[in-house]
Scaffold this motif. Structure first.
Motif, PDB file in Angstrom:
ATOM      1  N   ARG A   1     -68.925 -37.002 -13.331  1.00 16.97           N
ATOM      2  CA  ARG A   1     -68.934 -35.843 -14.213  1.00 16.97           C
ATOM      3  C   ARG A   1     -69.939 -36.132 -15.322  1.00 16.97           C
ATOM      4  O   ARG A   1     -70.143 -37.277 -15.719  1.00 16.97           O
ATOM      5  CB  ARG A   1     -67.543 -35.575 -14.812  1.00 16.97           C
TER       6      ARG A   1
ATOM      7  N   VAL B   1     -70.188 -35.934 -18.620  1.00 14.79           N
ATOM      8  CA  VAL B   1     -69.920 -36.690 -19.857  1.00 14.79           C
ATOM      9  C   VAL B   1     -69.490 -38.133 -19.590  1.00 14.79           C
ATOM     10  O   VAL B   1     -69.378 -38.916 -20.530  1.00 14.79           O
ATOM     11  CB  VAL B   1     -68.865 -35.992 -20.747  1.00 14.79           C
TER      12      VAL B   1
ATOM     13  N   GLU C   1     -68.656 -28.658 -17.492  1.00 18.98           N
ATOM     14  CA  GLU C   1     -68.580 -30.099 -17.677  1.00 18.98           C
ATOM     15  C   GLU C   1     -68.006 -30.490 -19.028  1.00 18.98           C
ATOM     16  O   GLU C   1     -67.966 -31.669 -19.372  1.00 18.98           O
ATOM     17  CB  GLU C   1     -69.967 -30.730 -17.500  1.00 18.98           C
ATOM     18  N   SER C   2     -67.561 -29.512 -19.805  1.00 19.02           N
ATOM     19  CA  SER C   2     -66.901 -29.839 -21.064  1.00 19.02           C
ATOM     20  C   SER C   2     -65.602 -30.568 -20.765  1.00 19.02           C
ATOM     21  O   SER C   2     -64.880 -30.211 -19.844  1.00 19.02           O
ATOM     22  CB  SER C   2     -66.607 -28.554 -21.843  1.00 19.02           C
ATOM     23  N   SER C   3     -65.277 -31.590 -21.560  1.00 19.56           N
ATOM     24  CA  SER C   3     -64.051 -32.339 -21.288  1.00 19.56           C
ATOM     25  C   SER C   3     -62.817 -31.632 -21.845  1.00 19.56           C
ATOM     26  O   SER C   3     -61.712 -32.164 -21.761  1.00 19.56           O
ATOM     27  CB  SER C   3     -64.149 -33.750 -21.882  1.00 19.56           C
TER      28      SER C   3
END
Lengths: 393, 195, 71
Positions: free
Chosen positions: A149, A151, A309-311
Motif C-alpha cells: 500500500r 503509505v 490509499e489514505s490510511s
C-alpha cells in the motif's frame, strides 16, 4: 567518477560479494568523523524527501544512548518507481555496504531490511547477498515485508509495522531518530541513499548521479542513472522519447507535480535546484504524458488512487481526498463546472498540512500543479466516449 | 446531633446523589453522540457533566458522613470504606461502598487525565456502567422508604433516563466516523506471517 | 513569556468540535467537522480559553506547547 550501476551487465543480476569487493575495493574502517565527510558531500536522501544525510546521522548520534537501529527502506510503494528494485536486484552489496557503514559508525544493534512484499526478485537478491556477508554483519540483519500500500513505505509506517505489526503512519514527534525500532534511535534510509553512502565511504565523494525511473509515453521506459546536471529533456531522450511530443511531465511521481513539457525540458535532475522552483524530484520518477492523453482523466485516476490509499486515521485526509477525487471524477465524467472547480481550490487549501503524515500534502500538490498546468483542460473538459485509465506507466 | 435529622439528611442526600449521578451518566452518554446544535454547544455538555459529577461527590460525601456519624446505625468509618464489613444491612450497604469507590476512581482518574493518557482514562471511565446500577440497587435495598411512592418514582425516572440515553447511543452508530474505514485499512497493512 | 502554540494529534482527533466552539477566534471546522487551527502563537488574552479547550477535548488530541526548533 564511480556510478551506482557501474560494473557487470545489469541483466546478469547481482555480483558475488567477492567480485563486488574486488571491483570496488574494501570499505575502509570508519568512525564518527565520517559524518563530517557526508556533510561535505551535501548528500541528500533518495526516498522522496531529499533530506540531508549528515543531518540525519547527527540526529541519530545525538539521541543514541546505547544502541541504534538501521532501517534499509526498499519498500518502493510509489507505483511508478522501479529504481529501488533495480538497485536491490543488481547491486545489493552496495546497499548493504552503506547499511553496515552506518551500523558501525552509529553503533547499531539491528539492521532491518524492509522490502515491498511483491518485490520477490529484489527480496531474493538482497537475502542472498546478506547470506554472503561475514557473520558479524549477518547477525544484525532481519527482513520485513512491506505491505503493498502506498503509505507503507513512509518512515513512521515502516517502524510501526516492525514494532507493532501494522504499517500505518504514526504521529511525529517522536521522530524515528529519537525513538524508532524497539524504542531505539533509528536511521531510516532509502536503498539508493545507502548505495551513495557506500561509494562516499570509499572515495569521499558522492557520485553526482541520481537514479530516475522514466515512465509513460517513451519507447524505452525504465530505470536510468543520470547525472545531476542532466535535464529532464535528456532523460526523456535517453529513454528514446522526445519532449516536444509530450503534453506534460510528471516530476516526482504520485508525490510530485505536473509541469508542462516546454518548461520541463531544461529542468536539471537535481533535487535541490528543483525545490527552489517549487518542485519535488521525490523518488526520481519522471512521467511523460502524451499529447493524445486527456490530462483531466489522468489526474482524476491518480486522485482516486491517492484517496483510496489514505490510511483513514485523519479526517481531513480521508474525507478531504475522497471529496477531491470525487470532484475530479465528476469533472472527468460529466464535464467541467464552476462548483467543482471552486470546491477543488477550496478543499485543496483546507486539506494541506492537516494529516499526521504528508500523504494529503502530496495529493494536494499533485492536484494544484495539475490545475495550473492543465488550467485550460480543467476549465473546458467534456466527457469522452471512453473514459481513460491511468496509462501503462 | 438529632438522629432523626441525620437520618433524613442521609436519605435526602442519597436521593439527590442518585438524581445527580443519573444526570451525569446521561450527559456522559449524550456527549458521545455526533449531534450538533447551535443553541446547545458541546462544551456545555462537557462542562455540566464535569460540574455535576463534582456536585455528586459532595452530596455523596454528605450521605456517607451523616450515615456514619448517626448513632442509630452503629456504623464505623470502616463500614463506609470496606465493602460488606457492616453488620447493618451488610449486602446493600456493601454495594453502596462499591459504587462509591468506583465513582472515586473515575473522578480521580479524570482529574489526572493528562498524565494517564486517553486509553487508561477511558478504561476506568467505563466503570460508570457498573457504578451507576450498583448505586441504584444500593438505594433500593438500603432505603427504609424505598417503597414510598416518591422514591420509587424518582428511581424509576432515573432508570428510564439512563435506559433511554443508552438506547439512543446504541442506535446512533459509531462516535468516530473513521472507525470502520480505519479497521479495513489496517487489515490490509498488517504483518501477515504467511507472507 | 515564551509564546504558546497549539499542537494537534491528527490521528487522535475525530472532529468532535469542542475546541472550535470554545475558540472560534482561532479554530474553525472544515466541511467534515475537523478543526482548522490558525497558525501562529495563541494571543495572551485567549490563553485561558485555549487551556480550557485543551482540557475539554474528549480525545486529548489538543495540546499547548512552546514552539521548539525542529531537528
Amino acid at each position: 567518477m564511480a556510478r551506482l550501476l557501474d560494473g557487470p551487465d545489469l541483466a546478469k543480476g547481482a555480483e558475488s560479494l567477492q567480485d563486488h569487493t574486488r571491483r570496488l575495493g574494501p570499505v575502509p574502517a570508519l568512525d564518527q568523523g565520517f559524518i563530517a565527510t557526508l556533510g561535505r558531500t551535501g548528500a541528500t536522501g533518495r526516498g522522496g524527501a531529499s533530506f540531508p544525510v549528515a543531518t540525519k546521522w547527527q540526529a541519530v548520534a545525538r539521541h543514541a544512548r546505547r544502541d541504534v537501529a538501521i532501517l534499509v527502506n526498499g519498500a518502493e510503494c510509489e507505483p511508478l518507481s522501479k529504481k529501488d528494485r533495480a538497485l536491490m536486484t543488481t547491486r545489493p552489496h552496495l546497499i548493504l555496504d552503506g547499511a553496515f557503514v552506518a551500523a558501525r559508525v552509529l553503533g547499531a544493534r539491528r539492521v532491518v531490511v524492509y522490502i515491498g512484499e511483491r518485490h520477490s526478485v529484489a527480496s531474493r537478491a538482497m537475502q542472498q547477498a546478506v547470506a554472503e556477508r561475514p557473520a558479524s554483519e549477518r547477525s544484525l540483519v532481519s527482513f520485513e515485508a512491506a505491505p503493498a500500500r502506498y503509505v507503507a513505505g513512509q518512515e513512521a509506517a515502516a517502524i510501526h509495522l516492525i514494532n507493532e505489526g501494522i504499517a500505518t503512519p504514526t504521529t511525529m514527534p517522536p521522530y524515528p531518530f529519537v525513538r524508532g525500532i524497539d524504542r531505539m534511535p533509528t536511521l531510516v534510509h532509502n536503498v539508493e541513499t545507502l548505495g551513495q553512502i557506500a561509494l562516499i565511504a570509499r572515495t569521499g565523494d558522492a557520485t553526482g548521479t541520481v537514479l530516475i525511473t522514466i515512465a509513460g509515453a517513451v519507447p524505452r521506459p525504465g530505470v536510468l542513472e543520470m547525472s545531476g546536471t542532466a535535464t529532464v529533456g535528456d532523460a526523456v531522450k535517453r529513454a528514446g522519447g522526445s519532449i516536444d511530443g509530450a503534453r506534460a511531465i510528471l516530476i516526482g511521481g504520485y508525490f510530485g507535480s505536473w509541469v508542462d513539457a516546454g518548461s520541463a525540458a531544461n529542468l536539471p535532475l537535481d533535487a535541490g535546484i528543483l525545490r527552489t522552483k517549487g518542485l519535488n524530484l521525490g523518488c526520481g520518477v519522471i512521467g511523460v504524458l502524451a499529447e493524445s492523453r486527456c490530462p483531466v482523466c489522468e489526474v482524476a485516476g491518480m486522485m482516486r488512487y491517492l484517496a483510496s490509499e489514505s490510511s483513514a486515521q485523519c479526517g481531513p485526509c480521508f474525507f478531504g481526498l475522497r471529496a477531491l477525487s470525487e470532484a475530479c471524477i465528476r469533472i472527468s465524467e460529466r464535464g467541467s463546472n464552476h462548483e467543482d472547480l471552486n470546491r477543488l481550490q477550496r478543499w485543496a487549501v483546507d486539506v494541506r498540512g492537516r494529516g499526521a503524515c504528508r500523504h494529503p500534502d502530496g495529493a494536494v500538490s499533485l492536484l494544484q500543479s495539475a490545475m495550473k498546468t492543465f488550467a485550460h483542460e480543467f476549465g473546458t473538459h467534456t466527457p469522452h466516449r471512453a473514459t481513460q485509465q491511468i496509462g501503462a506507466a | 446531633m438529632d438522629s432523626t435529622l441525620l437520618w433524613y439528611t442521609t436519605r435526602g442526600a442519597g436521593a439527590v446523589t442518585l438524581i445527580l449521578l443519573t444526570a451525569v451518566v446521561v450527559l456522559g452518554i449524550l456527549s458521545t453522540l455526533r449531534v450538533e446544535s447551535s443553541s446547545w454547544p458541546r462544551f456545555l455538555t462537557t462542562g455540566l457533566h464535569r460540574n455535576l459529577a463534582l456536585m455528586t461527590l459532595v452530596f455523596l460525601a454528605l450521605h456517607i458522613v451523616t450515615a456514619v456519624v448517626d448513632p442509630y446505625t452503629h456504623l464505623g468509618w470502616a463500614a463506609a470504606l470496606i465493602p460488606f464489613s457492616s453488620y447493618y444491612r451488610t449486602l446493600w450497604l456493601g454495594l453502596g461502598v462499591i459504587s462509591f469507590e468506583l465513582l472515586l476512581a473515575i473522578v480521580v482518574t479524570s482529574l489526572v487525565r493528562g498524565f494517564l493518557g486517553h486509553r487508561t482514562w477511558r478504561a476506568v471511565h467505563w466503570l460508570t456502567y457498573a457504578a451507576w446500577p450498583v448505586g441504584v440497587i444500593h438505594g433500593l435495598g438500603t432505603g427504609t422508604d424505598t417503597w414510598s411512592a416518591w422514591m420509587l418514582a424518582i428511581t424509576a425516572a432515573c432508570v428510564a433516563a439512563v435506559g433511554t440515553a443508552i438506547v439512543i447511543r446504541l442506535t446512533s452508530g459509531s462516535a468516530d466516523p473513521l472507525a470502520a474505514h480505519r479497521i479495513t485499512f489496517q487489515s490490509a497493512v498488517d504483518r501477515r506471517e504467511s507472507r | 513569556m515564551a509564546a504558546k502554540h497549539f499542537f494537534i494529534d491528527r490521528i487522535k482527533c475525530d472532529g468532535r468540535g469542542l475546541c472550535a466552539e470554545l475558540l472560534p477566534e482561532l479554530i474553525r471546522r472544515d466541511d467534515w467537522g475537523y478543526p482548522i487551527i490558525a497558525p501562529g502563537p495563541v494571543p495572551e488574552h485567549l490563553l485561558p480559553l485555549a487551556e480550557r479547550a485543551v482540557e475539554d477535548c474528549p480525545l486529548l488530541a489538543l495540546t499547548l506547547r512552546q514552539l521548539e526548533a525542529r531537528k
